[in-house]
Design a protein around this motif. Structure first.
Motif, PDB file in Angstrom:
ATOM      1  N   SER A   7       0.829  -1.284   0.058  1.00  0.00           N
ATOM      2  CA  SER A   7       0.028   0.064  -0.076  1.00  0.00           C
ATOM      3  C   SER A   7       0.764   1.246   0.020  1.00  0.00           C
ATOM      4  CB  SER A   7      -0.721  -0.012   1.195  1.00  0.00           C
ATOM      5  OG  SER A   7      -1.624  -1.147   1.211  1.00  0.00           O
ATOM      6  N   PRO A   8       0.556   2.368  -0.715  1.00  0.00           N
ATOM      7  CA  PRO A   8       1.318   3.544  -0.586  1.00  0.00           C
ATOM      8  C   PRO A   8       1.351   4.140   0.678  1.00  0.00           C
ATOM      9  CG  PRO A   8      -0.446   3.376  -2.407  1.00  0.00           C
ATOM     10  CD  PRO A   8      -0.851   2.509  -1.521  1.00  0.00           C
ATOM     11  N   LEU A   9       2.545   4.828   0.761  1.00  0.00           N
ATOM     12  CA  LEU A   9       2.921   5.544   2.109  1.00  0.00           C
ATOM     13  C   LEU A   9       2.393   6.730   1.955  1.00  0.00           C
ATOM     14  CD1 LEU A   9       4.706   6.159   4.787  1.00  0.00           C
ATOM     15  CD2 LEU A   9       6.492   6.817   3.159  1.00  0.00           C
ATOM     16  N   LEU A  10       2.307   7.434   0.403  1.00  0.00           N
ATOM     17  CA  LEU A  10       1.873   8.689   0.145  1.00  0.00           C
ATOM     18  C   LEU A  10       1.033   8.301  -1.197  1.00  0.00           C
ATOM     19  CD1 LEU A  10       2.196  12.010   0.280  1.00  0.00           C
ATOM     20  CD2 LEU A  10       3.825  11.652  -1.427  1.00  0.00           C
ATOM     21  N   SER A  11       0.072   9.019  -1.063  1.00  0.00           N
ATOM     22  CA  SER A  11      -0.914   8.872  -2.421  1.00  0.00           C
ATOM     23  C   SER A  11      -1.379  10.411  -2.445  1.00  0.00           C
ATOM     24  CB  SER A  11      -2.009   8.002  -1.887  1.00  0.00           C
ATOM     25  OG  SER A  11      -3.047   7.716  -2.825  1.00  0.00           O
ATOM     26  N   VAL A  12      -1.084  10.995  -3.708  1.00  0.00           N
ATOM     27  CA  VAL A  12      -1.523  12.188  -3.980  1.00  0.00           C
ATOM     28  C   VAL A  12      -2.777  11.927  -5.162  1.00  0.00           C
ATOM     29  CG1 VAL A  12      -0.730  14.325  -5.083  1.00  0.00           C
ATOM     30  CG2 VAL A  12       0.493  13.360  -3.340  1.00  0.00           C
ATOM     31  N   GLY A  70      -7.193  21.764  -4.651  1.00  0.00           N
ATOM     32  CA  GLY A  70      -8.204  20.648  -5.093  1.00  0.00           C
ATOM     33  C   GLY A  70      -7.369  19.641  -4.967  1.00  0.00           C
ATOM     34  N   GLY A  71      -7.998  18.369  -4.531  1.00  0.00           N
ATOM     35  CA  GLY A  71      -7.705  17.069  -4.584  1.00  0.00           C
ATOM     36  C   GLY A  71      -7.356  16.719  -3.284  1.00  0.00           C
ATOM     37  N   SER A  72      -6.366  15.625  -3.000  1.00  0.00           N
ATOM     38  CA  SER A  72      -6.231  15.121  -1.641  1.00  0.00           C
ATOM     39  C   SER A  72      -4.674  14.757  -1.359  1.00  0.00           C
ATOM     40  CB  SER A  72      -7.064  13.902  -1.279  1.00  0.00           C
ATOM     41  OG  SER A  72      -6.715  12.812  -2.117  1.00  0.00           O
ATOM     42  N   ILE A  73      -4.028  14.674  -0.425  1.00  0.00           N
ATOM     43  CA  ILE A  73      -2.715  14.366  -0.149  1.00  0.00           C
ATOM     44  C   ILE A  73      -2.796  13.273   0.954  1.00  0.00           C
ATOM     45  CG2 ILE A  73      -0.363  14.898   0.464  1.00  0.00           C
ATOM     46  CD1 ILE A  73      -0.945  17.724  -0.745  1.00  0.00           C
ATOM     47  N   THR A  74      -2.770  12.060   0.886  1.00  0.00           N
ATOM     48  CA  THR A  74      -2.771  11.313   1.924  1.00  0.00           C
ATOM     49  C   THR A  74      -1.437  10.645   2.342  1.00  0.00           C
ATOM     50  OG1 THR A  74      -4.889  10.652   1.223  1.00  0.00           O
ATOM     51  CG2 THR A  74      -3.932   8.924   2.791  1.00  0.00           C
ATOM     52  N   PHE A  75      -0.764  10.542   3.621  1.00  0.00           N
ATOM     53  CA  PHE A  75       0.323  10.135   3.880  1.00  0.00           C
ATOM     54  C   PHE A  75       0.053   9.421   5.289  1.00  0.00           C
ATOM     55  CE2 PHE A  75       3.979  10.736   6.895  1.00  0.00           C
ATOM     56  CZ  PHE A  75       4.974   9.901   6.152  1.00  0.00           C
ATOM     57  N   ASP A  76       0.645   8.084   5.126  1.00  0.00           N
ATOM     58  CA  ASP A  76       0.465   7.097   6.258  1.00  0.00           C
ATOM     59  C   ASP A  76      -1.009   6.838   6.657  1.00  0.00           C
ATOM     60  OD1 ASP A  76       2.080   5.042   7.630  1.00  0.00           O
ATOM     61  OD2 ASP A  76       2.634   6.660   8.921  1.00  0.00           O
ATOM     62  N   GLY A  77      -1.913   7.123   5.659  1.00  0.00           N
ATOM     63  CA  GLY A  77      -3.450   6.900   6.056  1.00  0.00           C
ATOM     64  C   GLY A  77      -4.166   8.125   6.307  1.00  0.00           C
ATOM     65  N   VAL A  78      -3.362   9.279   6.200  1.00  0.00           N
ATOM     66  CA  VAL A  78      -4.200  10.236   6.920  1.00  0.00           C
ATOM     67  C   VAL A  78      -4.161  11.690   5.746  1.00  0.00           C
ATOM     68  CG1 VAL A  78      -4.182  12.290   8.662  1.00  0.00           C
ATOM     69  CG2 VAL A  78      -3.590  10.078   9.373  1.00  0.00           C
ATOM     70  N   ASP A  79      -5.360  12.016   5.572  1.00  0.00           N
ATOM     71  CA  ASP A  79      -5.529  13.086   4.450  1.00  0.00           C
ATOM     72  C   ASP A  79      -4.923  14.263   4.969  1.00  0.00           C
ATOM     73  OD1 ASP A  79      -5.999  14.840   2.296  1.00  0.00           O
ATOM     74  OD2 ASP A  79      -8.143  14.253   2.244  1.00  0.00           O
ATOM     75  N   GLU A  87      -2.320  20.463  13.277  1.00  0.00           N
ATOM     76  CA  GLU A  87      -2.587  18.746  13.040  1.00  0.00           C
ATOM     77  C   GLU A  87      -1.544  18.380  11.998  1.00  0.00           C
ATOM     78  OE1 GLU A  87      -6.593  19.137  13.023  1.00  0.00           O
ATOM     79  OE2 GLU A  87      -6.960  18.075  14.760  1.00  0.00           O
ATOM     80  N   ARG A  88      -1.435  19.258  10.946  1.00  0.00           N
ATOM     81  CA  ARG A  88      -0.690  18.692   9.764  1.00  0.00           C
ATOM     82  C   ARG A  88       0.735  18.795  10.246  1.00  0.00           C
ATOM     83  NH1 ARG A  88      -1.659  20.120   3.668  1.00  0.00           N
ATOM     84  NH2 ARG A  88       0.260  19.197   2.811  1.00  0.00           N
ATOM     85  N   ARG A  89       1.249  19.712  10.736  1.00  0.00           N
ATOM     86  CA  ARG A  89       2.457  19.609  11.266  1.00  0.00           C
ATOM     87  C   ARG A  89       2.974  18.366  12.157  1.00  0.00           C
ATOM     88  NH1 ARG A  89       1.863  25.220  11.596  1.00  0.00           N
ATOM     89  NH2 ARG A  89       1.552  25.036  13.774  1.00  0.00           N
ATOM     90  N   ARG A  90       2.046  17.998  12.934  1.00  0.00           N
ATOM     91  CA  ARG A  90       2.262  16.614  13.659  1.00  0.00           C
ATOM     92  C   ARG A  90       2.301  15.623  12.825  1.00  0.00           C
ATOM     93  NH1 ARG A  90      -0.365  20.101  17.596  1.00  0.00           N
ATOM     94  NH2 ARG A  90      -2.421  19.064  17.000  1.00  0.00           N
ATOM     95  N   ALA A  91       1.023  15.545  11.964  1.00  0.00           N
ATOM     96  CA  ALA A  91       0.920  14.428  11.223  1.00  0.00           C
ATOM     97  C   ALA A  91       2.040  14.116  10.174  1.00  0.00           C
ATOM     98  CB  ALA A  91      -0.465  14.629  10.524  1.00  0.00           C
ATOM     99  N   ALA A  92       2.552  15.168   9.752  1.00  0.00           N
ATOM    100  CA  ALA A  92       3.503  15.103   8.548  1.00  0.00           C
ATOM    101  C   ALA A  92       4.925  15.402   9.043  1.00  0.00           C
ATOM    102  CB  ALA A  92       3.267  16.038   7.425  1.00  0.00           C
ATOM    103  N   ALA A  93       5.271  14.964  10.416  1.00  0.00           N
ATOM    104  CA  ALA A  93       6.615  15.084  10.970  1.00  0.00           C
ATOM    105  C   ALA A  93       7.289  14.199  10.319  1.00  0.00           C
ATOM    106  CB  ALA A  93       6.580  15.012  12.615  1.00  0.00           C
TER     107      ALA A  93
END
Length: 283
Positions: A7-12, A70-79, A87-93
């Motif tokens: 499964s992708p780690l990053l999905s744009v 527009g669109g989504s950036i999902t990293f490690d299961g989180v959009d 929250e984004r800074r913590r999720a994308a650390a």
């Protein structure tokens, strides 16, 4: 390494970025027009294109530094696009970046220990000198470098320091934005080898952004080609490099120097004509 069934780690998905002009009627510029890409754990995706194609903006959008429209950036299961800034800074650390210019990406008046400690302190973590020495060793710098200033190092050494800083939080993904283009050829080769060694040891993934098809061929498992904010070709690195389908990818291939001066001139003129027709900058 095969990552096809992982499964992708990053999905744009359908990523769009637009910059709006000043004033109520300011004309806008659509920089990314629906970019989609996946990166799996431990994989390198090379993103290649000319200046102005939007490739750096892809990395900036993933990092939260460009306005996603527009669109989504999902990293490690989180959009990430659905999160508030904190929250984004913590999720994308665990997404870090190595920039193009090692001279401007590091504070020349800071010690190396301070530079390497900064990301950890920003996450509220304790920093020990042993961790700093570990990072220096990982990038091939002497353990006693921590007390020296960044301005005392060469360009190649500074880029190694920038890589060490990116590794401080043990990231799962590193965005490499033209990380060797400001270096001389021999230093480029050493830094590229270092990226490969780090990936083998840590299994981190890379988004490797560059204009150089030869570099991205060497570094990547897969390659995506960006033209005017859209991906026009994507596939296995060897196939895209050696047997490109899209005319633009073939023009990037022709940008590589050859020994025959007559052939080199013919290739350069053909490439210039193509870029002018596409209204792209001619380097």
């Amino acid at each position: 390494m095969s990552t096809e069934n992982v499964s992708p780690l990053l999905s744009v998905k359908d990523l769009r970025v637009a910059f709006r002009g000043r004033g109520r009627r300011g004309a806008g510029v659509d920089v990314l027009k629906g970019v989609s890409l996946d990166i799996r754990p431990g994989e390198t995706l090379g993103l290649v294109g000319e200046s102005g194609s939007g490739k750096t903006t892809v990395g900036r959008a993933i990092l939260g530094l460009a306005p996603v429209t527009g669109g989504s950036i999902t990293f490690d299961g989180v959009d990430l696009t659905k999160l508030a800034p904190g929250e984004r800074r913590r999720a994308a650390a665990q997404i870090q970046v190595v920039f193009q210019d090692p001279y401007s990406s590091l504070n020349p008046s800071m010690t190396i220990e301070s530079i390497l400690s900064e990301p950890l302190l920003g996450q509220g973590r304790q920093v020990g000198r042993e961790r700093v020495r570990e990072l220096l060793d990982r990038v091939g710098l002497p353990a006693d470098s921590g007390g020296r200033l960044a301005r005392e190092f060469s360009g190649g050494q500074r880029q190694r320091i920038a890589i060490a800083r990116a590794l401080a939080l043990r990231p799962k993904l590193i965005i490499c934005d033209e990380p060797t283009s400001a270096l001389d050829l021999s230093t480029q080769i050493k830094v590229l080898d270092l990226f490969l060694e780090i990936q083998e040891a840590t299994e981190c993934a890379y988004l490797f952004v560059t204009h150089d098809l030869a570099v991205v061929r060497r570094m990547s498992h897969r390659i995506a080609v960006l033209l005017n904010g859209e991906i026009v070709e994507e596939g296995d690195a060897q196939q895209v490099s050696d047997r490109p389908d899209h005319p633009y990818t073939r023009q990037l291939q022709m940008a590589a120097p050859v020994a025959d001066p007559v052939l080199q001139r013919q290739r350069r003129l053909a490439r210039r004509e193509f870029l002018e027709k596409q209204d792209l900058p001619v380097a």
